[in-house]
Enzyme design. Structure first.
Site, PDB file in Angstrom:
ATOM      1  N   ARG A   1       0.811  -1.219   0.000  1.00 36.09           N
ATOM      2  CA  ARG A   1       0.000   0.000   0.000  1.00 36.09           C
ATOM      3  C   ARG A   1       0.847   1.273   0.000  1.00 36.09           C
ATOM      4  O   ARG A   1       0.484   2.257  -0.613  1.00 36.09           O
ATOM      5  CB  ARG A   1      -0.874  -0.029   1.252  1.00 36.09           C
ATOM      6  CG  ARG A   1      -2.193   0.650   1.081  1.00 36.09           C
ATOM      7  CD  ARG A   1      -3.101   0.294   2.229  1.00 36.09           C
ATOM      8  NE  ARG A   1      -3.020  -1.119   2.580  1.00 36.09           N
ATOM      9  CZ  ARG A   1      -3.097  -1.602   3.821  1.00 36.09           C
ATOM     10  NH1 ARG A   1      -3.239  -0.812   4.835  1.00 36.09           N
ATOM     11  NH2 ARG A   1      -3.038  -2.904   4.054  1.00 36.09           N
TER      12      ARG A   1
ATOM     13  N   LYS B   1       0.468 -20.093   7.108  1.00 40.43           N
ATOM     14  CA  LYS B   1      -0.489 -20.286   8.175  1.00 40.43           C
ATOM     15  C   LYS B   1      -0.795 -18.943   8.850  1.00 40.43           C
ATOM     16  O   LYS B   1       0.038 -18.033   8.723  1.00 40.43           O
ATOM     17  CB  LYS B   1       0.026 -21.302   9.165  1.00 40.43           C
ATOM     18  CG  LYS B   1       1.075 -20.769  10.144  1.00 40.43           C
ATOM     19  CD  LYS B   1       1.385 -21.847  11.107  1.00 40.43           C
ATOM     20  CE  LYS B   1       1.877 -21.470  12.419  1.00 40.43           C
ATOM     21  NZ  LYS B   1       2.560 -20.338  12.824  1.00 40.43           N
TER      22      LYS B   1
ATOM     23  N   HIS C   1       6.767 -23.904   7.563  1.00 37.16           N
ATOM     24  CA  HIS C   1       8.222 -23.794   7.377  1.00 37.16           C
ATOM     25  C   HIS C   1       8.973 -24.964   8.012  1.00 37.16           C
ATOM     26  O   HIS C   1      10.119 -25.213   7.670  1.00 37.16           O
ATOM     27  CB  HIS C   1       8.752 -22.439   7.856  1.00 37.16           C
ATOM     28  CG  HIS C   1       8.898 -22.312   9.333  1.00 37.16           C
ATOM     29  ND1 HIS C   1       7.848 -22.042  10.168  1.00 37.16           N
ATOM     30  CD2 HIS C   1       9.977 -22.438  10.135  1.00 37.16           C
ATOM     31  CE1 HIS C   1       8.285 -21.995  11.409  1.00 37.16           C
ATOM     32  NE2 HIS C   1       9.576 -22.226  11.423  1.00 37.16           N
TER      33      HIS C   1
ATOM     34  N   LYS D   1      12.773 -27.458   6.787  1.00 39.47           N
ATOM     35  CA  LYS D   1      13.986 -27.664   7.592  1.00 39.47           C
ATOM     36  C   LYS D   1      14.685 -28.943   7.117  1.00 39.47           C
ATOM     37  O   LYS D   1      14.043 -29.970   6.919  1.00 39.47           O
ATOM     38  CB  LYS D   1      13.627 -27.786   9.082  1.00 39.47           C
ATOM     39  CG  LYS D   1      13.167 -26.465   9.691  1.00 39.47           C
ATOM     40  CD  LYS D   1      12.924 -26.633  11.175  1.00 39.47           C
ATOM     41  CE  LYS D   1      12.188 -25.456  11.758  1.00 39.47           C
ATOM     42  NZ  LYS D   1      13.031 -24.331  12.112  1.00 39.47           N
TER      43      LYS D   1
ATOM     44  N   ASP E   1      -1.089 -22.216  17.013  1.00 46.90           N
ATOM     45  CA  ASP E   1       0.159 -21.683  16.473  1.00 46.90           C
ATOM     46  C   ASP E   1       1.152 -22.801  16.144  1.00 46.90           C
ATOM     47  O   ASP E   1       1.890 -22.707  15.166  1.00 46.90           O
ATOM     48  CB  ASP E   1       0.772 -20.713  17.499  1.00 46.90           C
ATOM     49  CG  ASP E   1       2.005 -20.010  16.978  1.00 46.90           C
ATOM     50  OD1 ASP E   1       1.968 -19.572  15.811  1.00 46.90           O
ATOM     51  OD2 ASP E   1       3.003 -19.902  17.723  1.00 46.90           O
TER      52      ASP E   1
ATOM     53  N   HIS F   1       2.966 -27.399  12.867  1.00 47.09           N
ATOM     54  CA  HIS F   1       4.324 -27.956  12.933  1.00 47.09           C
ATOM     55  C   HIS F   1       4.375 -29.330  13.621  1.00 47.09           C
ATOM     56  O   HIS F   1       4.987 -30.259  13.121  1.00 47.09           O
ATOM     57  CB  HIS F   1       5.267 -26.999  13.670  1.00 47.09           C
ATOM     58  CG  HIS F   1       5.256 -25.596  13.130  1.00 47.09           C
ATOM     59  ND1 HIS F   1       5.114 -25.310  11.804  1.00 47.09           N
ATOM     60  CD2 HIS F   1       5.381 -24.395  13.752  1.00 47.09           C
ATOM     61  CE1 HIS F   1       5.154 -23.991  11.621  1.00 47.09           C
ATOM     62  NE2 HIS F   1       5.305 -23.414  12.800  1.00 47.09           N
TER      63      HIS F   1
ATOM     64  N   LYS G   1       6.300 -21.834  25.100  1.00 41.45           N
ATOM     65  CA  LYS G   1       7.167 -20.653  25.063  1.00 41.45           C
ATOM     66  C   LYS G   1       7.718 -20.434  26.465  1.00 41.45           C
ATOM     67  O   LYS G   1       7.134 -20.918  27.450  1.00 41.45           O
ATOM     68  CB  LYS G   1       6.358 -19.425  24.650  1.00 41.45           C
ATOM     69  CG  LYS G   1       5.711 -19.596  23.281  1.00 41.45           C
ATOM     70  CD  LYS G   1       6.078 -18.468  22.359  1.00 41.45           C
ATOM     71  CE  LYS G   1       5.414 -18.591  21.023  1.00 41.45           C
ATOM     72  NZ  LYS G   1       6.333 -18.847  19.925  1.00 41.45           N
TER      73      LYS G   1
HETATM   74  C1  BG6 Z   1       6.025 -20.145  13.951  1.00 41.89           C
HETATM   75  C2  BG6 Z   1       5.204 -19.750  15.143  1.00 41.89           C
HETATM   76  O1  BG6 Z   1       5.231 -20.777  12.990  1.00 41.89           O
HETATM   77  O2  BG6 Z   1       7.055 -21.037  14.373  1.00 41.89           O
HETATM   78  C3  BG6 Z   1       6.069 -19.107  16.199  1.00 41.89           C
HETATM   79  O3  BG6 Z   1       4.192 -18.838  14.719  1.00 41.89           O
HETATM   80  C4  BG6 Z   1       7.236 -20.004  16.545  1.00 41.89           C
HETATM   81  O4  BG6 Z   1       5.303 -18.815  17.351  1.00 41.89           O
HETATM   82  C5  BG6 Z   1       7.953 -20.474  15.291  1.00 41.89           C
HETATM   83  O5  BG6 Z   1       8.115 -19.268  17.364  1.00 41.89           O
HETATM   84  C6  BG6 Z   1       8.981 -21.530  15.623  1.00 41.89           C
HETATM   85  O6  BG6 Z   1       9.754 -21.781  14.493  1.00 41.89           O
HETATM   86  P1  BG6 Z   1      11.278 -22.239  14.625  1.00 41.89           P
HETATM   87  O7  BG6 Z   1      11.698 -22.459  13.211  1.00 41.89           O
HETATM   88  O8  BG6 Z   1      12.000 -21.125  15.305  1.00 41.89           O
HETATM   89  O9  BG6 Z   1      11.258 -23.496  15.442  1.00 41.89           O
END
Ligand code: BG6
Length: 521
Positions: free
Chosen positions: A65, A175, A205, A209, A262, A267, A367
């Site tokens: 934007r 996501k 992601h 890895k 999350d 993951h 966390k």
């Molecule tokens: C993300 C989450 O998808 O993955 C985050 O939204 C998290 O909250 C992160 O910290 C962790 O990814 P990685 O690659 O650091 O293990």
């Protein structure tokens, strides 16, 4: 690095079919002023360019934007690269060349004329392929997907592909893929209005890895482990993704998501499906994802009462991480002072199929824990209670295999050995395979691999629609069971530890115990 046998080189085998050729294309990033573009996308594209993996010709268009020129966007991206690149000092000469591929298109996502300007920009690139081979990266809020997709279609830049079409158009999304099954279904319906499912690349992601990709190689390129990979030999499986960071500046997002949405929905369930799925019939993207879906499908759904005994949630309170005082979640910016959002989840799942029947799969993420590590630990059944086990009062440590996803990537086997000396003393010892020692430091960012795969049109490492939907089927009942229940006193843990006591009890009721990832020295 260790010395290698010449034979190792001869025996290394490249899976040729796994690499397609990247065709000339334009990558259009919607949300180009956002964090993801600066932190991940541009650095990943830069490294691909530096390693000559981007197709030629290729263009990268940032769509956002704010008013800015091509030049000022390039300068911003260079600053971002210096901050976030995996190599400390990106080569300025390479940047100069890369910057020539970057263009900026200003526009609101709902403004028809902005898409017209985009279309004109693509035409101005001169090469027809840069207008017909298009990767649209929607780094926007999911609520904007529908309008972007509709406008792209109206501007004749996106349509459902048929095999006779000249080019290709692909959409990459991040996501959250909805916030429950119903919203995921709606999101998928919006995305597939003007694109086939095959044109949609959903990023998790974790799948980019290196070590996550190695799970399939480890399991299906070796015969010794796969024999043991079933309910006859495996006692329990533990998947831990721990983070010592708190939510930091992402409190607003996290208040909506929580650890379940999350991390677990995506993951952790992705890692679980790779660890537990059956061998696919081929390495083809559909075949691999068919097996992951089958596995997700066989995870037993929890009823509301089962949630209470099989899933633990908790939130961090003030504590100490790395010797420094750490605030409570409720004190983090943009978090409600009375928030009931979970920052920790531990769950016990059962997979109702022939291979895994009766084996608990423990998943845990949180966390503000003691340290950051992601690993899968496969705990094997104990030896029979005779001989050494009998002498050790059954205290003989069972064998285990740990797949360390990060950091200190590698694989460790734990076995029992005799302590040298005249007495007969037994002790667990470890056999390590470390990526670093074996291959040298090579840590491409997950986004590099994933962007390249999307450019090449290989969807193996992306999440298919039915995977997303099945993951929500598993997670939704948990969310529903928690929905109106405020956190109880026991559902808190001090920052800097391994979570609440209830997470330990989840395992101890079956005679199991978490094996915490070791801190890297
Ligand atoms: C993300 C989450 O998808 O993955 C985050 O939204 C998290 O909250 C992160 O910290 C962790 O990814 P990685 O690659 O650091 O293990």
């Amino acid at each position: 690095m260790e010395q290698h046998d010449h034979l190792d080189e001869l025996l290394s085998c490249r899976i040729a079919s796994a690499r397609k050729k990247a065709e000339p294309c334009t990558i259009v990033i919607f949300g180009a002023s956002g964090d993801l573009t600066a932190r991940k996308l541009i650095p990943a594209l830069f490294h691909l360019f530096a390693e000559k993996q981007l197709p030629a010709p290729c263009r990268i268009v940032g769509f956002a934007r704010r008013e800015k020129s091509h030049e000022s966007w390039r300068n911003e991206m260079f600053e971002a690269l210096k901050l976030f690149s995996r190599t400390k000092n990106p080569e300025p000469a390479i940047w100069e060349e890369f910057a020539k591929l970057l263009f900026y298109c200003r526009g609101d996502f709902n403004d028809v004329t902005a898409y017209k300007s985009l279309e004109e920009m693509l035409t101005s690139f001169g090469d027809a392929r840069l207008k017909t081979h298009l990767l649209f990266y929607l780094s926007t809020s999911p609520s904007q997907f529908a309008e972007v997709v509709d406008h792209l279609h109206a501007a004749n830049l996106l349509h459902k592909q048929s095999p006779v079409d000249e080019g290709w158009q692909r959409i990459v999304v991040e996501k959250p893929f909805g916030h429950d099954l119903a919203s995921a279904l709606q999101l998928n319906a919006e995305l597939t209005r003007h694109a086939h499912e095959k044109q949609i690349f959903r990023i998790d992601h974790y799948l980019g890895k290196e070590t996550v990709q190695n799970i399939m190689v480890f399991r299906f390129a070796n015969s010794i482990f796969e024999q043991l990979w079933n309910r006859r030999y495996v006692d329990n499986v533990q998947i831990t993704v721990s983070e010592k960071q708190g939510v930091g500046t992402r409190g607003g997002y996290y208040e909506e998501a929580g650890a379940l949405r999350d991390m677990v929905q995506n993951h952790l369930l992705q890692v679980l499906s790779l660890v537990a799925m059956e061998p696919p019939v081929s390495l083809n993207g559909e075949a691999v994802r068919d097996e992951k879906v089958k596995l997700l499908n066989s995870i037993r759904e929890l009823s509301p009462t089962q949630v209470a005994t099989n899933v633990v949630r908790a939130q961090y309170t003030q504590g100490t991480v790395d010797g420094k005082s750490f605030p409570a979640y409720r004190q983090e910016p943009k978090v409600k002072p009375g928030s009931n959002v979970e920052t920790f989840v531990a769950a016990r799942f059962f997979i109702d199929n022939w291979r895994w029947s009766g084996v608990p799969f423990y998943l845990r993420t949180g966390k503000a824990l003691e340290h950051s590590a992601s690993e899968v630990r496969v705990q094997f059944r104990p030896t029979p209670p005779v001989l050494f086990a009998a002498q050790c009062n059954n205290n003989l440590d069972p064998n285990s295999i740990t797949l360390r996803l990060q950091p200190n990537e590698g694989i460790t086997m734990r076995i029992n050995g005799k302590v040298p000396g005249t007495s007969l003393e037994l002790r667990p010892v470890r056999m390590h395979f470390s990526y670093d020692t074996e291959f040298g430091a090579y840590t491409p960012e997950a986004y590099e691999r994933l962007l390249l795969e999307a450019i090449e049109g290989d969807s193996t490492l992306f999440i298919r629609r039915d995977e997303v939907e099945n993951a929500w089927r598993i997670v939704d009942p948990i969310r529903t069971a928690w929905a109106d229940e405020p956190l109880s006193e026991t559902e808190f843990y001090p920052a800097g530890g391994w979570g609440p006591i209830a997470a330990e009890q989840l395992l101890s009721v079956r005679g199991h115990a978490w094996r915490n990832p070791q801190k890297v020295k």
